[in-house]
Design an enzyme around this catalytic site. Structure first.
Site, PDB file in Angstrom:
ATOM      1  N   SER A 261      24.989  -5.225  19.029  1.00  0.00           N
ATOM      2  CA  SER A 261      24.417  -4.031  18.386  1.00  0.00           C
ATOM      3  C   SER A 261      24.570  -2.743  19.184  1.00  0.00           C
ATOM      4  O   SER A 261      24.193  -1.670  18.688  1.00  0.00           O
ATOM      5  CB  SER A 261      22.936  -4.265  18.081  1.00  0.00           C
TER       6      SER A 261
ATOM      7  N   LYS B 124      26.204   0.023  17.265  1.00  0.00           N
ATOM      8  CA  LYS B 124      25.504   0.967  16.387  1.00  0.00           C
ATOM      9  C   LYS B 124      25.511   2.383  16.956  1.00  0.00           C
ATOM     10  O   LYS B 124      25.336   3.352  16.204  1.00  0.00           O
ATOM     11  CB  LYS B 124      24.069   0.504  16.153  1.00  0.00           C
TER      12      LYS B 124
ATOM     13  N   SER C 287      17.101  -1.843  15.322  1.00  0.00           N
ATOM     14  CA  SER C 287      18.460  -2.395  15.300  1.00  0.00           C
ATOM     15  C   SER C 287      18.783  -3.049  13.958  1.00  0.00           C
ATOM     16  O   SER C 287      19.417  -4.103  13.901  1.00  0.00           O
ATOM     17  CB  SER C 287      18.669  -3.404  16.434  1.00  0.00           C
TER      18      SER C 287
END
Length: 401
Positions: free
Chosen positions: A51, A54, A115
């Site tokens: 993640s 992102k 997240s």
């Protein structure tokens, strides 16, 4: 994996007992403004980053907002596959309601703090006009433009083993493909993100945040109220990541001596203690000095170019044991052609004799536009000079006879 001469700092027995910051797949630390490298351990090796991906999605969203292509208050429709994804607790804790549209701001907060994979993908779709493939292409183009070691197949950081269940597997990618990015590269993404949106810390520093009747929980246990919080770190965020193949990943922003630093650890079993240990290690092994710079004049194609430094006052980090009096700023002229536009970069800056890599993101920019010489100007001292010379000779002899 860890060499004092090239990829980090000498590790003492005490440091080894203090933490396991060297027992990671990769790590990198940089000064967010100057780009100076403060620490590296296999920093250029591409690895799964989960993640942390992102941050690129958030950067491109931020740029779309800054360019007025999107607005924080714009409503974004979330498709049924992403709604279904949000119900899978293993893929995110922010549940998207079927009957509701979310604003760009809400999805941004959900992707950053909790997240949320569904929120990140929805943001990418909003930026790229509804096309996931187009947004992934934008991510890879941006990485190429920055010259960083990164390849994306996902806007969320999920790999194809998960994405295939929700219709978001990128065409022409393998069944197990995933984002492959180096620790240095994702730190550079974070650098651009905080530069584009300095206020991001007002959200990334929150342990929890209430949104639309839900509580977003930040997985970053280093922020205030987190289990591993240390006030002395002066930490302000930024992003966590985890998949089985990537392991625990973490990028943080924190402050030292008036400078914002960015630190990334990839593939750790104990990311938070490792990051605390790495920060402590740098506190013990690095010093800094303040250096002032002023405008300088260079010559390009025989024309004077006045250049102003990116930072008139900057801090240079160096290893303990280096002679601070020998540390200097060097500027290398990179502009070779005219015209030179006002504000364009004409030099690259390096920090010498620090015991650290010399390269930086700094440079000097032209204070005004410098145009090419005209044909008449370029002939001065050439054909025109000879014409003037013979004219004067003729005038001299005319007075003799």
């Amino acid at each position: 994996m860890f060499s004092p001469a090239t990829t980090g700092f000498a590790k003492s027995k005490k440091d080894g007992l203090m933490s396991n910051y060297t027992k990671v797949k990769a790590a990198y630390v940089m000064d967010a403004k100057s780009g100076q490298t403060l620490y590296e351990n296999k920093a250029d090796k591409t690895l799964p980053i989960a993640s942390l991906s992102k941050m690129m999605t958030l950067y491109l969203t931020t740029e779309a907002i800054n360019q007025h292509k999107l607005h924080w208050s714009d409503k974004v429709a979330v498709d049924k596959n992403l709604i279904k994804m949000s119900k899978n607790y293993g893929l995110g804790t922010f549940k998207i309601k079927r009957s509701k549209q979310y604003t760009v701001k809400q999805l941004y907060q959900a992707a950053l703090i909790a997240s949320s994979n569904s929120a990140a993908i929805a943001l990418g779709n909003a930026v790229a006009g509804g096309s996931n493939a187009k947004f992934i292409a934008m991510m890879n183009k941006q990485a190429k433009d920055w010259g960083i070691a990164a390849h994306f197949i996902s806007s969320s950081g999920l790999d194809n083993t998960d994405l295939k269940h929700y219709g978001y597997r990128l065409p022409n990618t393998s069944a197990s493909a995933q984002n492959m990015v180096s620790a240095k590269a994702i730190s550079v993404v974070a650098q651009h993100l905080v530069a584009a949106f300095p206020q991001i810390s007002k959200w990334s520093s929150k342990a929890t945040y209430d949104l639309d009747g839900q509580t977003l929980v930040n997985a970053n246990a280093l922020v205030k109220d987190g289990t591993y919080y240390r006030a002395s770190n002066h930490l302000t965020g930024l992003k966590t990541g985890y998949t089985e193949t990537a392991g625990l990943c973490l990028t943080v922003t924190y402050w030292r001596n008036g400078r914002e630093l960015i630190a990334t650890i990839l593939g750790s079993d104990t990311t938070f203690t490792a990051m605390n240990g790495l920060i402590t290690h740098l506190d013990k092994t690095l010093l800094n000095k303040t250096v002032k710079q002023s405008n300088k004049t260079y010559r390009v194609k025989n024309q004077k170019v006045t250049a102003a430094p990116t930072e008139t006052t900057t801090k240079i980090w160096y290893r303990k044991g280096q002679d601070a009096s020998k540390i200097k700023v060097s500027n290398q002229l990179t502009a070779t052609k005219l015209p030179i536009q006002k504000g364009s970069q004409v030099t690259t800056t390096s920090f010498e004799n620090t015991g650290l890599p010399a390269t930086t993101n700094l440079g000097e920019t032209a204070t005004k536009t410098v145009k090419k010489q005209s044909a008449q100007q370029s002939n001065t001292g050439g054909t025109n000079w000879f014409g003037h010379f013979f004219k004067q000779v003729g005038h001299f002899f005319s007075h003799l006879f």
